[in-house]
Design an enzyme around this catalytic site. Structure first.
Site, mmCIF file in Angstrom:
data_model
loop_
_atom_site.group_PDB
_atom_site.id
_atom_site.type_symbol
_atom_site.label_atom_id
_atom_site.label_comp_id
_atom_site.label_asym_id
_atom_site.label_seq_id
_atom_site.Cartn_x
_atom_site.Cartn_y
_atom_site.Cartn_z
ATOM 1 N N ARG A 72 0.813 -1.215 0.000
ATOM 2 C CA ARG A 72 0.000 0.000 0.000
ATOM 3 C C ARG A 72 0.850 1.270 0.000
ATOM 4 N NH1 ARG A 72 -3.447 -3.762 2.897
ATOM 5 N NH2 ARG A 72 -2.290 -3.264 4.801
ATOM 6 N N GLU A 76 4.455 -10.063 15.529
ATOM 7 C CA GLU A 76 3.821 -10.590 16.736
ATOM 8 C C GLU A 76 4.203 -12.066 16.909
ATOM 9 O OE1 GLU A 76 -0.655 -10.496 18.754
ATOM 10 O OE2 GLU A 76 -0.425 -10.351 16.589
#
Lengths: 182, 183
Positions: A69, A106
Protein backbone atom coordinates in the site's frame (compact mmCIF):
# COMPACT_ATOMS: atom_id res chain seq x y z
CA UNK A 1 8.39 17.50 16.03
CA UNK A 2 5.66 15.18 14.84
CA UNK A 3 2.33 16.58 13.80
CA UNK A 4 -1.07 15.67 12.50
CA UNK A 5 -3.24 17.92 10.45
CA UNK A 6 -6.55 18.14 12.35
CA UNK A 7 -6.96 21.80 11.49
CA UNK A 8 -6.94 21.39 7.71
CA UNK A 9 -10.45 21.26 6.21
CA UNK A 10 -9.47 18.43 3.85
CA UNK A 11 -8.72 16.05 6.75
CA UNK A 12 -12.35 15.50 7.67
CA UNK A 13 -13.16 14.34 4.14
CA UNK A 14 -10.19 11.99 4.09
CA UNK A 15 -11.01 10.48 7.47
CA UNK A 16 -14.63 9.90 6.50
CA UNK A 17 -13.55 7.90 3.44
CA UNK A 18 -11.52 5.35 5.38
CA UNK A 19 -13.53 2.21 6.03
CA UNK A 20 -13.08 0.15 9.18
CA UNK A 21 -13.50 -3.59 8.60
CA UNK A 22 -13.88 -5.60 11.83
CA UNK A 23 -12.14 -8.93 12.43
CA UNK A 24 -9.73 -8.67 9.53
CA UNK A 25 -7.27 -10.30 9.01
CA UNK A 26 -8.08 -12.03 12.29
CA UNK A 27 -10.68 -11.73 15.08
CA UNK A 28 -10.61 -8.48 17.11
CA UNK A 29 -8.55 -6.52 14.63
CA UNK A 30 -10.34 -3.40 13.35
CA UNK A 31 -8.75 -3.07 9.92
CA UNK A 32 -8.32 0.44 8.53
CA UNK A 33 -9.18 0.09 4.85
CA UNK A 34 -7.87 2.88 2.62
CA UNK A 35 -9.29 1.42 -0.60
CA UNK A 36 -12.51 3.40 -0.10
CA UNK A 37 -10.40 6.58 0.06
CA UNK A 38 -8.95 5.67 -3.35
CA UNK A 39 -12.49 5.47 -4.77
CA UNK A 40 -12.96 9.19 -4.13
CA UNK A 41 -10.71 11.08 -6.58
CA UNK A 42 -10.99 14.35 -4.67
CA UNK A 43 -10.17 12.82 -1.29
CA UNK A 44 -7.29 10.82 -2.77
CA UNK A 45 -5.93 13.97 -4.40
CA UNK A 46 -6.26 15.88 -1.10
CA UNK A 47 -4.31 13.10 0.65
CA UNK A 48 -1.42 13.41 -1.79
CA UNK A 49 -1.57 17.22 -1.78
CA UNK A 50 -1.22 17.35 2.00
CA UNK A 51 2.01 15.35 1.83
CA UNK A 52 3.33 17.23 -1.18
CA UNK A 53 2.71 20.61 0.47
CA UNK A 54 4.75 19.46 3.43
CA UNK A 55 7.69 17.99 1.50
CA UNK A 56 8.07 20.09 -1.63
CA UNK A 57 11.18 22.26 -1.72
CA UNK A 58 12.82 20.41 1.16
CA UNK A 59 15.57 18.86 -0.96
CA UNK A 60 14.16 15.36 -0.59
CA UNK A 61 15.44 13.15 -3.39
CA UNK A 62 14.08 9.76 -2.28
CA UNK A 63 10.58 8.56 -1.47
CA UNK A 64 10.71 4.96 -0.24
CA UNK A 65 7.37 3.14 -0.23
CA UNK A 66 6.61 -0.06 1.63
CA UNK A 67 4.97 -2.89 -0.31
CA UNK A 68 2.16 -2.90 -1.18
CA UNK A 69 0.00 0.00 0.00
CA UNK A 70 3.02 2.29 0.26
CA UNK A 71 3.25 1.81 -3.54
CA UNK A 72 -0.10 3.59 -3.89
CA UNK A 73 0.80 6.74 -1.93
CA UNK A 74 4.57 6.99 -2.46
CA UNK A 75 4.81 7.40 -6.26
CA UNK A 76 2.36 10.32 -6.58
CA UNK A 77 4.28 12.12 -3.82
CA UNK A 78 7.64 11.34 -5.47
CA UNK A 79 6.43 12.58 -8.86
CA UNK A 80 5.10 15.83 -7.42
CA UNK A 81 8.26 16.68 -5.47
CA UNK A 82 10.69 15.49 -8.17
CA UNK A 83 12.14 12.64 -6.13
CA UNK A 84 12.93 9.09 -7.13
CA UNK A 85 10.62 6.31 -5.92
CA UNK A 86 12.25 3.32 -4.22
CA UNK A 87 10.07 0.26 -3.55
CA UNK A 88 10.81 -1.64 -0.34
CA UNK A 89 9.66 -5.18 -0.91
CA UNK A 90 8.98 -8.56 0.63
CA UNK A 91 11.73 -11.12 0.02
CA UNK A 92 12.55 -12.40 -3.48
CA UNK A 93 10.46 -9.86 -5.36
CA UNK A 94 13.23 -7.46 -6.36
CA UNK A 95 15.53 -8.77 -9.09
CA UNK A 96 19.28 -8.21 -8.90
CA UNK A 97 21.33 -7.30 -5.83
CA UNK A 98 19.45 -6.32 -2.69
CA UNK A 99 20.09 -5.53 0.95
CA UNK A 100 17.79 -7.22 3.49
CA UNK A 101 16.51 -6.19 6.89
CA UNK A 102 14.81 -8.70 9.11
CA UNK A 103 12.24 -7.57 11.67
CA UNK A 104 10.08 -9.12 14.37
CA UNK A 105 6.32 -9.69 14.05
CA UNK A 106 3.82 -10.59 16.74
CA UNK A 107 4.52 -14.22 15.85
CA UNK A 108 7.73 -14.84 13.94
CA UNK A 109 9.80 -12.64 11.66
CA UNK A 110 9.56 -10.96 8.29
CA UNK A 111 12.00 -9.32 5.96
CA UNK A 112 12.16 -6.17 3.83
CA UNK A 113 14.49 -5.72 0.85
CA UNK A 114 15.84 -2.73 -1.06
CA UNK A 115 17.90 -2.63 -4.23
CA UNK A 116 21.62 -2.10 -3.82
CA UNK A 117 22.46 1.25 -5.38
CA UNK A 118 18.91 2.62 -5.33
CA UNK A 119 19.94 5.35 -2.90
CA UNK A 120 23.25 7.17 -2.60
CA UNK A 121 24.99 8.25 0.61
CA UNK A 122 23.75 11.61 1.78
CA UNK A 123 20.41 11.52 0.00
CA UNK A 124 17.45 12.83 1.99
CA UNK A 125 14.59 10.34 2.15
CA UNK A 126 10.98 9.92 3.21
CA UNK A 127 9.44 6.57 4.12
CA UNK A 128 5.79 6.24 3.13
CA UNK A 129 3.17 3.65 4.07
CA UNK A 130 -0.61 3.74 4.37
CA UNK A 131 -0.58 3.09 8.10
CA UNK A 132 1.70 2.86 11.14
CA UNK A 133 0.74 0.26 13.75
CA UNK A 134 3.58 -1.07 15.93
CA UNK A 135 6.19 0.64 13.75
CA UNK A 136 8.12 -2.57 13.08
CA UNK A 137 7.94 -2.33 9.28
CA UNK A 138 8.75 1.38 9.23
CA UNK A 139 11.70 0.78 11.50
CA UNK A 140 13.03 -1.91 9.16
CA UNK A 141 12.56 0.48 6.24
CA UNK A 142 14.49 3.21 8.02
CA UNK A 143 17.28 0.78 8.79
CA UNK A 144 17.61 -0.16 5.12
CA UNK A 145 17.91 3.47 4.08
CA UNK A 146 20.39 4.28 6.84
CA UNK A 147 22.50 1.26 5.96
CA UNK A 148 22.75 2.77 2.47
CA UNK A 149 23.82 6.01 4.23
CA UNK A 150 20.74 7.98 3.29
CA UNK A 151 19.27 10.41 5.80
CA UNK A 152 15.68 9.59 6.78
CA UNK A 153 14.01 12.99 7.10
CA UNK A 154 10.56 11.76 8.15
CA UNK A 155 8.12 8.87 8.04
CA UNK A 156 4.74 9.69 6.50
CA UNK A 157 1.54 7.68 6.81
CA UNK A 158 -2.10 8.34 6.10
CA UNK A 159 -3.20 6.68 9.37
CA UNK A 160 -1.66 6.16 12.81
CA UNK A 161 -2.89 3.74 15.46
CA UNK A 162 -1.51 5.71 18.41
CA UNK A 163 -2.42 3.07 21.01
CA UNK A 164 0.21 0.80 19.48
CA UNK A 165 2.91 3.42 20.12
CA UNK A 166 4.65 2.94 16.77
CA UNK A 167 5.84 6.53 16.93
CA UNK A 168 8.25 5.55 19.71
CA UNK A 169 9.83 2.87 17.56
CA UNK A 170 11.16 5.23 14.93
CA UNK A 171 14.59 5.78 16.52
CA UNK A 172 13.82 9.40 17.26
CA UNK A 173 12.82 10.24 13.71
CA UNK A 174 9.67 12.33 13.21
CA UNK A 175 6.37 10.89 12.02
CA UNK A 176 3.74 12.80 10.07
CA UNK A 177 0.22 11.42 9.74
CA UNK A 178 -3.07 12.77 8.47
CA UNK A 179 -5.50 10.74 10.60
CA UNK A 180 -5.34 9.02 13.98
CA UNK A 181 -7.52 6.04 14.79
CA UNK A 182 -8.06 4.85 18.33
CA UNK B 1 11.71 22.89 -32.44
CA UNK B 2 10.71 19.29 -31.85
CA UNK B 3 7.38 18.20 -33.24
CA UNK B 4 4.91 16.43 -30.95
CA UNK B 5 6.04 13.08 -32.36
CA UNK B 6 9.74 13.86 -31.90
CA UNK B 7 9.07 14.94 -28.31
CA UNK B 8 7.19 11.74 -27.70
CA UNK B 9 9.94 9.62 -29.28
CA UNK B 10 12.55 11.31 -27.08
CA UNK B 11 10.53 10.44 -24.00
CA UNK B 12 10.07 6.84 -25.11
CA UNK B 13 13.80 6.50 -25.78
CA UNK B 14 14.63 7.71 -22.29
CA UNK B 15 12.03 5.43 -20.74
CA UNK B 16 13.26 2.43 -22.69
CA UNK B 17 16.89 2.99 -21.75
CA UNK B 18 15.93 3.38 -18.07
CA UNK B 19 14.52 -0.16 -17.90
CA UNK B 20 17.03 -2.71 -16.67
CA UNK B 21 17.10 -6.30 -17.92
CA UNK B 22 18.10 -8.89 -15.34
CA UNK B 23 18.97 -12.32 -16.75
CA UNK B 24 17.79 -15.53 -15.09
CA UNK B 25 15.24 -13.96 -12.77
CA UNK B 26 13.08 -15.34 -11.21
CA UNK B 27 14.36 -18.51 -12.85
CA UNK B 28 17.00 -19.54 -15.42
CA UNK B 29 16.23 -18.53 -18.98
CA UNK B 30 14.01 -15.57 -18.07
CA UNK B 31 15.20 -12.05 -18.97
CA UNK B 32 13.40 -9.98 -16.34
CA UNK B 33 12.33 -6.46 -17.31
CA UNK B 34 13.04 -4.38 -14.21
CA UNK B 35 11.14 -1.09 -14.02
CA UNK B 36 12.61 -0.05 -10.67
CA UNK B 37 15.48 1.71 -12.45
CA UNK B 38 12.88 3.74 -14.36
CA UNK B 39 11.45 4.87 -11.02
CA UNK B 40 14.90 6.13 -10.00
CA UNK B 41 14.83 8.65 -12.86
CA UNK B 42 12.23 11.29 -11.91
CA UNK B 43 12.02 12.71 -15.43
CA UNK B 44 11.61 9.29 -17.06
CA UNK B 45 9.01 8.26 -14.48
CA UNK B 46 7.10 11.52 -15.02
CA UNK B 47 7.30 11.06 -18.80
CA UNK B 48 5.89 7.53 -18.42
CA UNK B 49 2.87 8.80 -16.53
CA UNK B 50 2.44 11.79 -18.86
CA UNK B 51 2.31 9.54 -21.94
CA UNK B 52 -0.56 7.56 -20.43
CA UNK B 53 -2.34 10.67 -19.13
CA UNK B 54 -2.13 12.39 -22.54
CA UNK B 55 -3.84 9.37 -24.06
CA UNK B 56 -6.60 8.95 -21.47
CA UNK B 57 -7.47 12.43 -20.19
CA UNK B 58 -10.89 13.67 -21.28
CA UNK B 59 -12.06 10.23 -22.40
CA UNK B 60 -14.65 9.85 -19.63
CA UNK B 61 -12.70 7.13 -17.87
CA UNK B 62 -13.78 6.87 -14.25
CA UNK B 63 -11.85 3.76 -13.15
CA UNK B 64 -8.17 2.89 -13.23
CA UNK B 65 -7.66 -0.69 -12.06
CA UNK B 66 -4.08 -1.55 -11.11
CA UNK B 67 -2.74 -5.07 -10.71
CA UNK B 68 -0.78 -5.86 -7.56
CA UNK B 69 1.95 -4.90 -6.98
CA UNK B 70 3.71 -2.99 -9.79
CA UNK B 71 0.37 -1.85 -11.20
CA UNK B 72 0.01 0.02 -7.89
CA UNK B 73 3.01 2.18 -8.85
CA UNK B 74 1.75 3.33 -12.26
CA UNK B 75 -2.03 3.24 -11.78
CA UNK B 76 -2.57 5.82 -9.00
CA UNK B 77 -0.62 8.69 -10.64
CA UNK B 78 -2.64 8.14 -13.83
CA UNK B 79 -5.91 7.97 -11.89
CA UNK B 80 -5.11 11.18 -10.00
CA UNK B 81 -4.23 13.05 -13.19
CA UNK B 82 -7.37 12.02 -15.10
CA UNK B 83 -9.74 12.35 -12.12
CA UNK B 84 -10.61 8.65 -11.93
CA UNK B 85 -10.86 6.34 -8.94
CA UNK B 86 -8.08 3.81 -8.34
CA UNK B 87 -9.13 0.19 -7.80
CA UNK B 88 -6.47 -2.27 -6.61
CA UNK B 89 -6.72 -5.79 -8.05
CA UNK B 90 -5.10 -8.03 -5.47
CA UNK B 91 -3.78 -11.48 -4.66
CA UNK B 92 -6.12 -13.56 -2.46
CA UNK B 93 -6.91 -12.56 1.12
CA UNK B 94 -5.32 -9.10 0.95
CA UNK B 95 -8.49 -7.05 0.48
CA UNK B 96 -10.66 -6.79 3.60
CA UNK B 97 -14.43 -7.08 3.36
CA UNK B 98 -16.42 -8.56 0.51
CA UNK B 99 -14.62 -9.42 -2.71
CA UNK B 100 -15.22 -11.10 -6.03
CA UNK B 101 -12.61 -13.51 -7.21
CA UNK B 102 -11.33 -14.75 -10.60
CA UNK B 103 -9.09 -17.75 -11.04
CA UNK B 104 -6.53 -17.79 -13.82
CA UNK B 105 -3.88 -20.15 -15.19
CA UNK B 106 -0.18 -19.95 -14.56
CA UNK B 107 2.50 -21.90 -16.34
CA UNK B 108 2.12 -24.47 -13.55
CA UNK B 109 -1.11 -24.32 -11.61
CA UNK B 110 -3.51 -21.46 -11.03
CA UNK B 111 -3.73 -18.20 -9.10
CA UNK B 112 -6.57 -15.92 -8.06
CA UNK B 113 -7.23 -12.22 -8.37
CA UNK B 114 -9.68 -10.30 -6.20
CA UNK B 115 -11.56 -7.00 -6.42
CA UNK B 116 -13.77 -5.33 -3.83
CA UNK B 117 -17.53 -5.68 -4.22
CA UNK B 118 -18.93 -2.22 -4.86
CA UNK B 119 -15.64 -0.65 -5.95
CA UNK B 120 -17.01 -0.12 -9.44
CA UNK B 121 -20.52 0.39 -10.87
CA UNK B 122 -22.02 -1.11 -14.02
CA UNK B 123 -21.50 1.20 -16.96
CA UNK B 124 -18.28 2.77 -15.73
CA UNK B 125 -15.41 3.05 -18.23
CA UNK B 126 -12.14 1.52 -17.02
CA UNK B 127 -8.48 1.10 -17.79
CA UNK B 128 -6.44 -1.85 -16.55
CA UNK B 129 -2.82 -1.03 -15.72
CA UNK B 130 0.22 -3.18 -15.08
CA UNK B 131 3.94 -2.62 -15.55
CA UNK B 132 4.26 -5.38 -18.12
CA UNK B 133 2.22 -7.77 -20.27
CA UNK B 134 3.71 -11.22 -20.82
CA UNK B 135 1.23 -14.02 -21.61
CA UNK B 136 -1.72 -11.76 -20.80
CA UNK B 137 -3.18 -14.15 -18.22
CA UNK B 138 -3.21 -11.66 -15.37
CA UNK B 139 -4.64 -8.85 -17.49
CA UNK B 140 -7.34 -11.20 -18.73
CA UNK B 141 -8.35 -12.05 -15.18
CA UNK B 142 -8.61 -8.35 -14.36
CA UNK B 143 -10.73 -7.70 -17.46
CA UNK B 144 -13.06 -10.55 -16.53
CA UNK B 145 -13.50 -9.26 -12.97
CA UNK B 146 -14.48 -5.83 -14.23
CA UNK B 147 -16.77 -7.15 -16.97
CA UNK B 148 -18.54 -9.48 -14.55
CA UNK B 149 -19.88 -6.39 -12.78
CA UNK B 150 -20.83 -4.59 -15.98
CA UNK B 151 -17.84 -2.28 -16.38
CA UNK B 152 -16.67 -1.38 -19.88
CA UNK B 153 -12.92 -2.00 -20.15
CA UNK B 154 -11.77 0.66 -22.59
CA UNK B 155 -8.12 -0.38 -22.82
CA UNK B 156 -5.26 -2.18 -21.10
CA UNK B 157 -2.13 -0.12 -20.60
CA UNK B 158 1.36 -1.37 -19.77
CA UNK B 159 4.81 0.15 -19.80
CA UNK B 160 6.33 -2.94 -21.46
CA UNK B 161 5.07 -5.67 -23.79
CA UNK B 162 6.92 -8.95 -24.33
CA UNK B 163 5.72 -9.26 -27.90
CA UNK B 164 6.91 -12.86 -28.43
CA UNK B 165 4.56 -14.12 -25.73
CA UNK B 166 1.55 -12.86 -27.73
CA UNK B 167 -0.31 -11.56 -24.70
CA UNK B 168 -2.02 -9.03 -26.95
CA UNK B 169 -3.90 -11.85 -28.70
CA UNK B 170 -5.16 -13.17 -25.40
CA UNK B 171 -6.99 -9.92 -24.72
CA UNK B 172 -9.52 -10.73 -27.43
CA UNK B 173 -11.35 -7.63 -28.47
CA UNK B 174 -9.69 -5.45 -25.85
CA UNK B 175 -7.15 -2.89 -26.99
CA UNK B 176 -3.64 -2.81 -25.55
CA UNK B 177 -1.45 0.29 -25.33
CA UNK B 178 2.21 -0.03 -24.41
CA UNK B 179 5.16 2.35 -24.37
CA UNK B 180 7.97 -0.13 -24.99
CA UNK B 181 7.86 -3.42 -26.89
CA UNK B 182 10.57 -5.87 -25.96
CA UNK B 183 11.45 -9.05 -27.79
Amino acid sequence: MSASRDDDPRIHGIKSKIRVVPNFPKPDIMFQDITTLLLDPEAFKDTIDLFVERYRGKNISVVAGIEARGFIFGPPIALAIGAKFVPLRKPKKLPGDVIREEYVLEYGRDCLEMHLGAVKPGERALVVDDLIATGGTLCAAMNLLERAEAEVVECACVIELPDLKGRERLKGKPLYVLVESH
Amino acid sequence: MATDQEGKDDRIARISSAIRVIPDFPKPGIMFQDITTLLLDPKAFKDTIDLFVERYKGKDISVVAGIEARGFIFGPPIALAIGAKFVPMRKPKKLPGEVISEEYSLEYGTDKMEMHVGAVQAGERALVIDDLIATGGTLCAAIRLLERVGVHVVECACVIELADLKGRERLGDKQLFVLVSSL
